[in-house]
Design an enzyme around this catalytic site. Sequence first.
Site, PDB file in Angstrom:
ATOM      1  N   HIS A 339     -21.531 -93.098  31.377  1.00  0.00           N
ATOM      2  CA  HIS A 339     -21.706 -92.174  32.498  1.00  0.00           C
ATOM      3  C   HIS A 339     -20.412 -91.446  32.779  1.00  0.00           C
ATOM      4  O   HIS A 339     -19.331 -91.874  32.362  1.00  0.00           O
ATOM      5  CB  HIS A 339     -22.274 -92.880  33.729  1.00  0.00           C
ATOM      6  CG  HIS A 339     -21.340 -93.741  34.520  1.00  0.00           C
ATOM      7  ND1 HIS A 339     -20.624 -93.266  35.597  1.00  0.00           N
ATOM      8  CD2 HIS A 339     -21.024 -95.058  34.434  1.00  0.00           C
ATOM      9  CE1 HIS A 339     -19.926 -94.259  36.137  1.00  0.00           C
ATOM     10  NE2 HIS A 339     -20.139 -95.353  35.445  1.00  0.00           N
ATOM     11  N   ASP A 349     -13.382 -96.432  35.652  1.00  0.00           N
ATOM     12  CA  ASP A 349     -14.827 -96.356  35.831  1.00  0.00           C
ATOM     13  C   ASP A 349     -15.254 -94.941  36.155  1.00  0.00           C
ATOM     14  O   ASP A 349     -15.102 -94.509  37.300  1.00  0.00           O
ATOM     15  CB  ASP A 349     -15.231 -97.315  36.954  1.00  0.00           C
ATOM     16  CG  ASP A 349     -16.727 -97.393  37.130  1.00  0.00           C
ATOM     17  OD1 ASP A 349     -17.470 -96.764  36.355  1.00  0.00           O
ATOM     18  OD2 ASP A 349     -17.169 -98.095  38.063  1.00  0.00           O
ATOM     19  N   GLU A 386     -24.613 -92.257  37.673  1.00  0.00           N
ATOM     20  CA  GLU A 386     -24.821 -93.693  37.441  1.00  0.00           C
ATOM     21  C   GLU A 386     -24.466 -94.476  38.683  1.00  0.00           C
ATOM     22  O   GLU A 386     -25.114 -95.452  39.039  1.00  0.00           O
ATOM     23  CB  GLU A 386     -23.952 -94.164  36.259  1.00  0.00           C
ATOM     24  CG  GLU A 386     -24.166 -95.609  35.843  1.00  0.00           C
ATOM     25  CD  GLU A 386     -23.242 -96.609  36.537  1.00  0.00           C
ATOM     26  OE1 GLU A 386     -23.387 -97.812  36.292  1.00  0.00           O
ATOM     27  OE2 GLU A 386     -22.387 -96.197  37.353  1.00  0.00           O
ATOM     28  N   GLU A 387     -23.395 -94.021  39.375  1.00  0.00           N
ATOM     29  CA  GLU A 387     -22.888 -94.785  40.517  1.00  0.00           C
ATOM     30  C   GLU A 387     -23.903 -94.887  41.653  1.00  0.00           C
ATOM     31  O   GLU A 387     -23.852 -95.796  42.461  1.00  0.00           O
ATOM     32  CB  GLU A 387     -21.577 -94.176  41.035  1.00  0.00           C
ATOM     33  CG  GLU A 387     -20.420 -94.226  40.029  1.00  0.00           C
ATOM     34  CD  GLU A 387     -19.951 -95.642  39.702  1.00  0.00           C
ATOM     35  OE1 GLU A 387     -20.559 -96.612  40.187  1.00  0.00           O
ATOM     36  OE2 GLU A 387     -18.973 -95.763  38.939  1.00  0.00           O
ATOM     37  N   ASP A 415     -19.248 -98.307  29.641  1.00  0.00           N
ATOM     38  CA  ASP A 415     -19.023 -97.768  30.981  1.00  0.00           C
ATOM     39  C   ASP A 415     -17.513 -97.782  31.207  1.00  0.00           C
ATOM     40  O   ASP A 415     -16.816 -96.855  30.816  1.00  0.00           O
ATOM     41  CB  ASP A 415     -19.804 -98.626  31.983  1.00  0.00           C
ATOM     42  CG  ASP A 415     -19.793 -98.079  33.395  1.00  0.00           C
ATOM     43  OD1 ASP A 415     -18.811 -97.424  33.764  1.00  0.00           O
ATOM     44  OD2 ASP A 415     -20.751 -98.320  34.142  1.00  0.00           O
ATOM     45  N   HIS A 499     -13.686 -98.806  42.056  1.00  0.00           N
ATOM     46  CA  HIS A 499     -14.334 -97.905  43.036  1.00  0.00           C
ATOM     47  C   HIS A 499     -13.420 -97.519  44.206  1.00  0.00           C
ATOM     48  O   HIS A 499     -13.895 -97.106  45.256  1.00  0.00           O
ATOM     49  CB  HIS A 499     -15.639 -98.510  43.578  1.00  0.00           C
ATOM     50  CG  HIS A 499     -16.747 -98.524  42.561  1.00  0.00           C
ATOM     51  ND1 HIS A 499     -18.024 -98.907  42.858  1.00  0.00           N
ATOM     52  CD2 HIS A 499     -16.764 -98.188  41.237  1.00  0.00           C
ATOM     53  CE1 HIS A 499     -18.790 -98.823  41.764  1.00  0.00           C
ATOM     54  NE2 HIS A 499     -18.040 -98.392  40.770  1.00  0.00           N
TER      55      HIS A 499
END
Length: 693
Positions: A339, A349, A386-387, A415, A499
Amino acid sequence: MAPSFYFRPATIFASKPSSSYTLLFLAILFIIGLYTLHHHHDTAGTPGNALHFGDLFLSAASNYTISSYLRRLTRHPHVAGTEAAVQTAMYVENHFRDLGMDTFVKHYNALLSYPAHASLSAHFSNGTVKAAALAEQGSAGNDVIPPYHAYSPSGSAYGKAVFVNYGMEEDYGALAAQGVSVAGCVVVARRGVAPRNAVVEKAAENGAAAVLMYSETEGFGDGVERGTVMAGLGDPLSPGWAGVDGGEILGLNDKEVVRRFPKIPSMPVSADTAEAILSTLEGPRAPSEWKARALRVGPGPTMLNFSYQGVKKLATLRNVFAMIRGSEEPDRFVLLGNHRDAWTYGAVDPNSGTAALLDIARRYALLMRSGWNPRRSIVLCSWDAEEFGMIGSTEWVEQNLLNLGSKAVAYLNVDCAVQGPGFFAGATPQLDDLLVEVTKKVKDPDSDDMTLYKKWTTTSNGINIQRLSGVDSDFAPFLQHAGVPSIDLYYGRDFPVYHTAFDDFSWMIKYGDPLFQRHVAVTGVWGLLALRLADDAVLPFNYLSYAAELQEYANILSTLLGGNVFLRPILAAIQELRDAAKKAEDEAMKMRVLETAGNLMLKQRALNDRLMFAERGFLDAEGLQGRQWFKHLVYGPPRHHESKLVFFPGLVDAVSQFRRTNKNEGQAAMQHEIWRVARAIQRAAYTLRGEFA
Ligand SMILES: [Zn+2]
């Protein structure tokens, strides 16, 4: 074999200098014919071919290009649905196009969710009031999105703070045992194994008014972990089908939509904020086995005043693809996916994976210029959103369900390619052998003269391949909805800036992968896996590993359940699968030896189809009970997350239910799930055997 053909012409020419020109001409034609024929087979994927281009692929590795892609991808935060996300999509698209690849973009509409306003203050027993910092220091004012939980309902709560550990059922049980109720409270939970939405749901069930979540961000104490709290995968307005222009969408108040969202508001907070709250709690002691920051769990006396306002918006998603058409079997597809959307800068990420994908594209383009043409088609996939809940990949899988079901050989996901040291891989078991073989070809990035395989096996006490029951990345729709054999690769785990606003390029060069050699290693494994799957004449699948793995699951269940159930149907089905796997493997071995013979194409194809389709046998039209979207009966998420079992999700759900109720019907439900799993394994066995039952 190639040299003999090359040498023969010289011999003919030299020994018959006075032959007629006709003879010479014919001889040359014959030689050209032989050469073409041979060359044709060569590109059709003999082991020699795969080996040659595999070596070429590895030798084209470059930590420089990967790092430059990552720098470019992470220049700005690029949350799905924003202008920066469109720019990132265009960068990936242009990269593929510039390499001369067949490039296309598929758009989907989906309901996304963004924060509008949030506030949190703590009212301490000494009368002081403190407003919590809601974002990372220094991130306010730049374009990083404030910390929030996507799809949290808007709302506010004023209540006592209470600590619930990971917020799982057993944690509430431990609290209840101490006489602690969380009704009307603002729950503080730490992130653990359960997904965010499950934590919020559990808190709501226990009467909490709101939820704050923190994660351990060692060294980055004010980092806040953004994330989604939506249940299920894909766009909530088009559940089970693709959200395309002019297509059906459900209303926001449709019960199918509403049930995807939590009932109470929630928000992530930093470890520092959590600490400031938890250190002031009174009430019973936190159970020592929690090993928690909080000494006491509350509730109170500290009161929390929390409010969150969010907006849900229809956004356009962009999945970007590059296709390399197969020369022999263009209708068989090997898919590599990652993603592209990130909560913040996304250096780990997911763009460490995106940088790897872009480098694979660069290197495949190089191979093509050297004469490579894969036997089967290869598709590079760059997913959006995706998140928010695997939305980009799920919409695409839903739209192409039958095409994938009939033509997809495997899906290879990356990922977070690099989070730190240590190689990790997950796979469906028929791919275990291939994964192991490939890691023997790749250099370990953290030692001088060791293969990745050697390092992997010495650090994890043998080969440790995880299974793909989680829904934490884009392999979930491919495997759990469409039954496509899958692999997931990454370096490192549990990185502290997950994140947060600190997941940026400077973190990567300081902590994650200063020399980008781990990136090089993941890229090597990923690209080689695809080369083998695309070029091997006989698919490198071995279902004996699958049968062995299933047998292990059965053994665990038998220990766990003792005489409570009748496991024989599963055991018998595993035996059938083992027999079929043995037969298929024998055939495959013979065909691998003979594969240059040239007239085997249809026979290979028939065997390959059995190998490819066997995984689909584990799918069940009815799906998991109450969660019909999940079709795979071997791998999928269990409903009760305290269960450590990562297989047979429907059966494991029934086991959890049985343990709670311990009634006859619980036992019957469990037995029914055993039969369903047994039939699924049988379907896989019949498919692999290739004969009617
Ligand atoms: Zn990710």
